[in-house]
Design a protein around this motif. Sequence first.
Motif, short mmCIF file in Angstrom:
data_model
loop_
_atom_site.label_atom_id
_atom_site.label_comp_id
_atom_site.label_asym_id
_atom_site.label_seq_id
_atom_site.Cartn_x
_atom_site.Cartn_y
_atom_site.Cartn_z
N MET A 47 0.85 -1.19 0.00
CA MET A 47 0.00 0.00 0.00
C MET A 47 0.88 1.24 0.00
SD MET A 47 -2.90 0.99 2.80
CE MET A 47 -1.75 0.98 4.18
N THR A 48 0.54 2.20 -0.85
CA THR A 48 1.32 3.43 -1.00
C THR A 48 0.39 4.63 -0.96
OG1 THR A 48 2.92 2.26 -2.39
CG2 THR A 48 2.94 4.67 -2.48
N ALA A 49 0.89 5.75 -0.42
CA ALA A 49 0.19 7.02 -0.51
C ALA A 49 0.90 7.86 -1.58
CB ALA A 49 0.21 7.75 0.82
N LEU A 50 0.14 8.33 -2.56
CA LEU A 50 0.69 9.11 -3.66
C LEU A 50 0.16 10.54 -3.57
CD1 LEU A 50 2.29 9.30 -6.31
CD2 LEU A 50 0.21 8.60 -7.50
N PHE A 51 1.07 11.50 -3.43
CA PHE A 51 0.73 12.91 -3.30
C PHE A 51 0.99 13.62 -4.63
CE2 PHE A 51 0.90 11.58 0.98
CZ PHE A 51 0.40 12.56 1.81
N VAL A 52 0.02 14.41 -5.08
CA VAL A 52 0.09 15.07 -6.38
C VAL A 52 -0.11 16.58 -6.18
CG1 VAL A 52 -0.71 15.04 -8.76
CG2 VAL A 52 -1.00 12.99 -7.33
N HIS A 53 0.88 17.34 -6.61
CA HIS A 53 0.86 18.80 -6.43
C HIS A 53 0.03 19.49 -7.51
CE1 HIS A 53 3.40 19.66 -9.93
NE2 HIS A 53 4.05 18.54 -9.63
N GLY A 54 -0.10 20.81 -7.36
CA GLY A 54 -0.83 21.60 -8.34
C GLY A 54 0.05 22.62 -9.03
N VAL A 55 -0.55 23.74 -9.41
CA VAL A 55 0.11 24.80 -10.19
C VAL A 55 0.27 26.03 -9.30
CG1 VAL A 55 -0.22 26.34 -12.17
CG2 VAL A 55 -0.89 23.95 -12.35
N PRO A 56 1.47 26.62 -9.25
CA PRO A 56 2.70 26.29 -9.98
C PRO A 56 3.70 25.58 -9.07
CG PRO A 56 2.86 28.54 -9.17
CD PRO A 56 1.59 27.94 -8.60
N ASP A 57 3.29 24.51 -8.44
CA ASP A 57 4.11 23.86 -7.42
C ASP A 57 4.88 22.66 -7.97
OD1 ASP A 57 3.37 25.51 -5.14
OD2 ASP A 57 1.37 24.63 -5.36
N THR A 58 5.61 22.01 -7.06
CA THR A 58 6.29 20.74 -7.32
C THR A 58 6.00 19.84 -6.12
OG1 THR A 58 8.35 21.38 -6.17
CG2 THR A 58 8.15 21.98 -8.53
N GLU A 81 -1.06 2.97 -11.57
CA GLU A 81 -1.03 1.56 -11.94
C GLU A 81 0.24 0.89 -11.44
OE1 GLU A 81 -3.56 1.51 -16.14
OE2 GLU A 81 -1.39 1.90 -16.16
N ARG A 82 1.36 1.57 -11.60
CA ARG A 82 2.64 1.00 -11.16
C ARG A 82 2.65 0.79 -9.65
NH1 ARG A 82 7.08 3.36 -9.20
NH2 ARG A 82 6.30 5.46 -9.68
N LEU A 83 2.21 1.79 -8.90
CA LEU A 83 2.21 1.69 -7.45
C LEU A 83 1.17 0.70 -6.93
CD1 LEU A 83 2.62 5.47 -6.59
CD2 LEU A 83 4.37 3.70 -6.39
N ALA A 84 0.07 0.56 -7.67
CA ALA A 84 -1.01 -0.33 -7.24
C ALA A 84 -0.66 -1.80 -7.38
CB ALA A 84 -2.28 -0.01 -8.02
N ARG A 111 -7.60 3.18 -2.91
CA ARG A 111 -8.08 2.80 -1.57
C ARG A 111 -8.81 3.96 -0.91
NH1 ARG A 111 -6.33 1.47 4.15
NH2 ARG A 111 -5.07 3.37 4.09
N THR A 112 -8.21 5.17 -0.96
CA THR A 112 -8.84 6.37 -0.43
C THR A 112 -8.45 7.56 -1.31
OG1 THR A 112 -6.97 7.00 1.00
CG2 THR A 112 -8.66 5.54 1.96
N VAL A 113 -9.22 8.65 -1.21
CA VAL A 113 -8.85 9.89 -1.88
C VAL A 113 -8.96 11.05 -0.89
CG1 VAL A 113 -9.49 9.17 -4.21
CG2 VAL A 113 -11.20 10.28 -2.76
N ALA A 114 -7.99 11.97 -0.99
CA ALA A 114 -8.02 13.21 -0.20
C ALA A 114 -7.59 14.34 -1.13
CB ALA A 114 -7.06 13.11 0.98
N LEU A 115 -8.34 15.43 -1.11
CA LEU A 115 -8.06 16.49 -2.09
C LEU A 115 -8.66 17.81 -1.64
CD1 LEU A 115 -10.51 15.75 -5.06
CD2 LEU A 115 -10.48 14.44 -2.97
#
Length: 242
Positions: A1-12, A60-63, A92-96
């Motif tokens: 199980m992995t938690a994947l964090f995704v940034h927005g604009v104009p971030d990294t 897909e890779r992390l799953a 598994r879950t979403v947070a946003l």
Amino acid sequence: MTALFVHGVPDTHRVWNRIRAELGRDDVVAVDLPGFGAPVPDGFDATKEAYAAWLTTEVERLAADGPVDLVGHDWGGNLVQRVASLRPELVRTVALGGCPVDEQYTWHEMAQLWQTPGVGEHVMDAMTPEALSAFLTTEVDAEAAAEASAAVDDTMKRCILSLYRSAVTVGAEWQPAVDAVGGRFPALVLWGRGDTYVTTAFSERLAQRLHAELVVFECGHWWPYREPAASAAALERLWARG
């Protein structure tokens, strides 16, 4: 199980560093979207669909080790919604938060400038790291503002323009699929009460559609910088339900 964090604009990925430091798990990945401190693959046109496809491949890779806990802010939240709506079996879950996939949303003034050919390019010419840092200090502390603005370069600017110009009607296009998976997995909506880009009315609509817990902070758009401890605590509550 992995938690994947995704940034927005104009971030990294760095926008997540403060929250990650508060978490009690080490299976956390924070990606850089193509063009945002990361190389742009050959043939990548930086549209919303291209980013969604790229993120789907990452998930897909992390799953392979089990469904993923997805976390997104701003455009990262939009993309998380898209991936979760199209490939819910990977999630598994979403947070946003701060992410307007909503047919009732009208893009904020800066987004509309970016979406206008010629005007957007002129705006980007003026968006130097120094100018962006000065602007961001109205939202976050000086350290965070300098960190975010340092990554802005011509590649990121081109990608931002392409992304926003592909997304004029993203709410009408993507919302139906998001609504269809509401309640399929535990969800959390995090928002700043003072967010001038996406008001809290949209946080309430999103939480209702996703059957999600709603947490509203006394800050603006950049809650990952402003409320790391409270954000981490809310995430851990969510993950305990997963």
